[in-house]
Design a protein around this motif. Structure first.
Motif, mmCIF file in Angstrom:
data_model
loop_
_atom_site.group_PDB
_atom_site.id
_atom_site.type_symbol
_atom_site.label_atom_id
_atom_site.label_comp_id
_atom_site.label_asym_id
_atom_site.label_seq_id
_atom_site.Cartn_x
_atom_site.Cartn_y
_atom_site.Cartn_z
ATOM 1 N N THR A 95 24.168 16.791 48.309
ATOM 2 C CA THR A 95 25.105 15.681 48.243
ATOM 3 C C THR A 95 26.442 16.108 48.816
ATOM 4 O O THR A 95 26.712 17.290 49.004
ATOM 5 N N SER A 96 27.289 15.118 49.064
ATOM 6 C CA SER A 96 28.650 15.414 49.485
ATOM 7 C C SER A 96 29.471 15.819 48.271
ATOM 8 O O SER A 96 29.079 15.612 47.121
ATOM 9 N N PHE A 97 30.649 16.394 48.523
ATOM 10 C CA PHE A 97 31.566 16.733 47.437
ATOM 11 C C PHE A 97 31.913 15.479 46.649
ATOM 12 O O PHE A 97 31.957 15.508 45.413
ATOM 13 N N THR A 98 32.135 14.369 47.337
ATOM 14 C CA THR A 98 32.499 13.122 46.674
ATOM 15 C C THR A 98 31.418 12.699 45.696
ATOM 16 O O THR A 98 31.690 12.371 44.532
ATOM 17 N N ASP A 99 30.161 12.711 46.140
ATOM 18 C CA ASP A 99 29.065 12.301 45.263
ATOM 19 C C ASP A 99 28.887 13.281 44.113
ATOM 20 O O ASP A 99 28.573 12.882 42.985
ATOM 21 N N GLU A 100 29.069 14.567 44.379
ATOM 22 C CA GLU A 100 28.908 15.572 43.329
ATOM 23 C C GLU A 100 29.942 15.372 42.235
ATOM 24 O O GLU A 100 29.619 15.419 41.043
ATOM 25 N N MET A 101 31.185 15.134 42.597
ATOM 26 C CA MET A 101 32.223 14.907 41.600
ATOM 27 C C MET A 101 31.962 13.640 40.799
ATOM 28 O O MET A 101 32.162 13.607 39.579
ATOM 29 N N GLN A 102 31.509 12.576 41.463
ATOM 30 C CA GLN A 102 31.223 11.336 40.752
ATOM 31 C C GLN A 102 30.068 11.519 39.774
ATOM 32 O O GLN A 102 30.074 10.942 38.687
ATOM 33 N N THR A 103 29.090 12.343 40.136
ATOM 34 C CA THR A 103 27.991 12.645 39.221
ATOM 35 C C THR A 103 28.504 13.337 37.969
ATOM 36 O O THR A 103 27.971 13.139 36.867
ATOM 37 N N LEU A 104 29.547 14.138 38.116
ATOM 38 C CA LEU A 104 30.126 14.866 36.984
ATOM 39 C C LEU A 104 31.184 14.052 36.257
ATOM 40 O O LEU A 104 31.876 14.574 35.385
ATOM 41 N N ALA A 105 31.278 12.751 36.586
ATOM 42 C CA ALA A 105 32.256 11.863 35.957
ATOM 43 C C ALA A 105 33.689 12.330 36.236
ATOM 44 O O ALA A 105 34.576 12.206 35.395
ATOM 45 N N VAL A 106 33.896 12.885 37.418
ATOM 46 C CA VAL A 106 35.211 13.355 37.843
ATOM 47 C C VAL A 106 35.653 12.509 39.033
ATOM 48 O O VAL A 106 34.864 12.212 39.921
ATOM 49 N N SER A 107 36.914 12.106 39.031
ATOM 50 C CA SER A 107 37.438 11.301 40.135
ATOM 51 C C SER A 107 37.705 12.196 41.340
ATOM 52 O O SER A 107 38.565 13.076 41.277
ATOM 53 N N PRO A 108 36.947 12.011 42.445
ATOM 54 C CA PRO A 108 37.116 12.891 43.604
ATOM 55 C C PRO A 108 38.312 12.488 44.453
ATOM 56 O O PRO A 108 38.741 11.340 44.463
ATOM 57 N N GLY A 109 38.838 13.458 45.162
ATOM 58 C CA GLY A 109 39.927 13.179 46.078
ATOM 59 C C GLY A 109 39.898 14.168 47.226
ATOM 60 O O GLY A 109 39.391 15.281 47.087
ATOM 61 N N THR A 110 40.437 13.758 48.364
ATOM 62 C CA THR A 110 40.479 14.611 49.548
ATOM 63 C C THR A 110 41.818 14.437 50.249
ATOM 64 O O THR A 110 42.291 13.311 50.421
ATOM 65 N N ARG A 111 42.424 15.548 50.625
ATOM 66 C CA ARG A 111 43.653 15.503 51.405
ATOM 67 C C ARG A 111 43.401 16.263 52.704
ATOM 68 O O ARG A 111 43.066 17.446 52.689
ATOM 69 N N LEU A 112 43.512 15.572 53.820
ATOM 70 C CA LEU A 112 43.290 16.204 55.116
ATOM 71 C C LEU A 112 44.475 17.105 55.441
ATOM 72 O O LEU A 112 45.622 16.652 55.503
ATOM 73 N N LEU A 113 44.195 18.381 55.633
ATOM 74 C CA LEU A 113 45.234 19.346 55.968
ATOM 75 C C LEU A 113 45.340 19.579 57.469
ATOM 76 O O LEU A 113 46.425 19.854 57.983
ATOM 77 N N LEU A 142 41.664 19.660 51.589
ATOM 78 C CA LEU A 142 41.866 20.055 50.199
ATOM 79 C C LEU A 142 41.041 19.125 49.328
ATOM 80 O O LEU A 142 41.197 17.909 49.390
ATOM 81 N N ARG A 143 40.147 19.690 48.521
ATOM 82 C CA ARG A 143 39.292 18.888 47.666
ATOM 83 C C ARG A 143 39.895 18.837 46.265
ATOM 84 O O ARG A 143 40.291 19.869 45.695
ATOM 85 N N ILE A 150 40.764 21.744 43.652
ATOM 86 C CA ILE A 150 39.563 22.494 43.294
ATOM 87 C C ILE A 150 39.227 23.501 44.388
ATOM 88 O O ILE A 150 38.793 24.619 44.092
ATOM 89 N N GLY A 151 39.399 23.109 45.633
ATOM 90 C CA GLY A 151 39.050 24.021 46.698
ATOM 91 C C GLY A 151 39.558 23.548 48.044
ATOM 92 O O GLY A 151 40.023 22.408 48.195
ATOM 93 N N ILE A 152 39.488 24.438 49.013
ATOM 94 C CA ILE A 152 39.823 24.115 50.399
ATOM 95 C C ILE A 152 38.571 24.339 51.233
ATOM 96 O O ILE A 152 37.944 25.397 51.159
ATOM 97 N N GLN A 153 38.204 23.336 52.009
ATOM 98 C CA GLN A 153 36.980 23.399 52.809
ATOM 99 C C GLN A 153 37.326 23.222 54.286
ATOM 100 O O GLN A 153 38.020 22.270 54.662
ATOM 101 N N THR A 154 36.834 24.143 55.100
ATOM 102 C CA THR A 154 36.993 24.044 56.550
ATOM 103 C C THR A 154 35.609 23.786 57.141
ATOM 104 O O THR A 154 34.713 24.616 57.022
ATOM 105 N N THR A 155 35.464 22.607 57.741
ATOM 106 C CA THR A 155 34.171 22.139 58.226
ATOM 107 C C THR A 155 34.168 22.091 59.750
ATOM 108 O O THR A 155 35.155 21.690 60.371
ATOM 109 N N HIS A 156 33.036 22.485 60.349
ATOM 110 C CA HIS A 156 32.879 22.462 61.810
ATOM 111 C C HIS A 156 31.650 21.639 62.157
ATOM 112 O O HIS A 156 30.578 21.837 61.569
ATOM 113 N N LEU A 157 31.795 20.723 63.116
ATOM 114 C CA LEU A 157 30.699 19.868 63.563
ATOM 115 C C LEU A 157 30.716 19.790 65.084
ATOM 116 O O LEU A 157 31.794 19.685 65.692
#
Length: 249
Positions: A95-113, A142-143, A150-157
């Motif tokens: 799953t994505s980070f967003t879906d994982e947090m929602q599964t844990l009843a946590v409000s997800p958020g993302t800030r593009l750095l 920033l997640r 919670i964490g910083i993720q650097t993604t490459h596509l």
């Protein structure tokens, strides 16, 4: 009694929800509303049963769920305490980070750095099975969980597979949803490696931690039916993110 929280809602046997679920929600509300603050030792099982009007078996079901959700921690010989905001990932699907947090009843958020197009290094190229120097979209994010880092993720596509992503990066909340809707990419498997690391100088401010604080370092390569499409490197706060596994014979 004087130690009973003012906001406690006792389970009602006339309601259709199971008593353990009502008890879990009642205790969760005390934590969410701040009546039970992080670090507080909650009453023992006998007192909780009295307060909620339920059996010990029912109470333990509720407590176990709250512990698995990362809201409580049990310390042998000491008692049960309210946890700080720790995200506990149990049995995990792809799953994505967003879906994982929602599964844990946590409000997800993302800030593009940072969003940029770069040339693939050897490491990135090998992970994505492309040629070194090929164009790659890099997203550094920033997640957040319940508004806390919670964490910083650097993604490459590979740029060739995600046209429009760089331009849309600032509006993307769930990357996997964007990929499905705009590039027809649906993940089917991923490989993850967890290592013990430390917070780097460039991450410390955003993670709100001193440089050198122990952290999880996570590498993830994600595949669709065609090929790997994502290579992500993350630094996760070890005090707010856990992985738990259940092992079977």
């Amino acid at each position: 009694m004087s130690d009973e929280p003012a906001g406690l809602v006792r389970p009602d046997r006339r309601r259709p929800e199971p008593l353990w679920h009502q008890a879990e929600m009642a205790l969760r509300d005390l934590i969410d509303q701040g009546e039970w603050a992080p670090g507080l030792q909650i009453p023992n099982e006998d007192r909780l049963c009295e307060m909620l009007g339920i059996s010990r078996i029912t109470l333990r079901h509720a407590l176990r769920n709250l512990e698995e959700a990362g809201m409580l921690r049990r310390e042998h010989g000491r008692g049960t305490f309210v946890r700080s905001a720790t995200m506990v990932a149990g049995v995990r699907g792809l799953t994505s980070f967003t879906d994982e947090m929602q599964t844990l009843a946590v409000s997800p958020g993302t800030r593009l750095l940072l969003a940029q197009v770069i040339s693939a290094t050897r490491e990135i190229a090998e992970a994505l099975e492309i040629a070194e120097g090929d164009s790659v979209v890099q997203l550094r994010r920033l997640r957040l969980g319940n508004g806390q880092p919670i964490g910083i993720q650097t993604t490459h596509l590979p740029s060739a597979r995600v046209p429009g992503l760089f331009e849309a990066a600032s509006d993307v909340t769930s990357l996997y949803r964007w990929l499905k809707d705009n590039a027809g990419i649906v993940p089917v498997k991923a490989k993850e490696v967890y290592r013990v690391g430390a917070v780097a100088a460039g991450d410390a401010s955003d993670l709100e931690l001193p440089v050198g604080t122990p952290a999880f370092e996570v590498e993830r390569i994600t595949f669709d039916q065609r090929s790997p499409f994502e290579f992500a490197v993350s630094t996760m706060r070890a005090d707010r993110y856990e992985i738990r596994s259940t092992l079977y014979v």
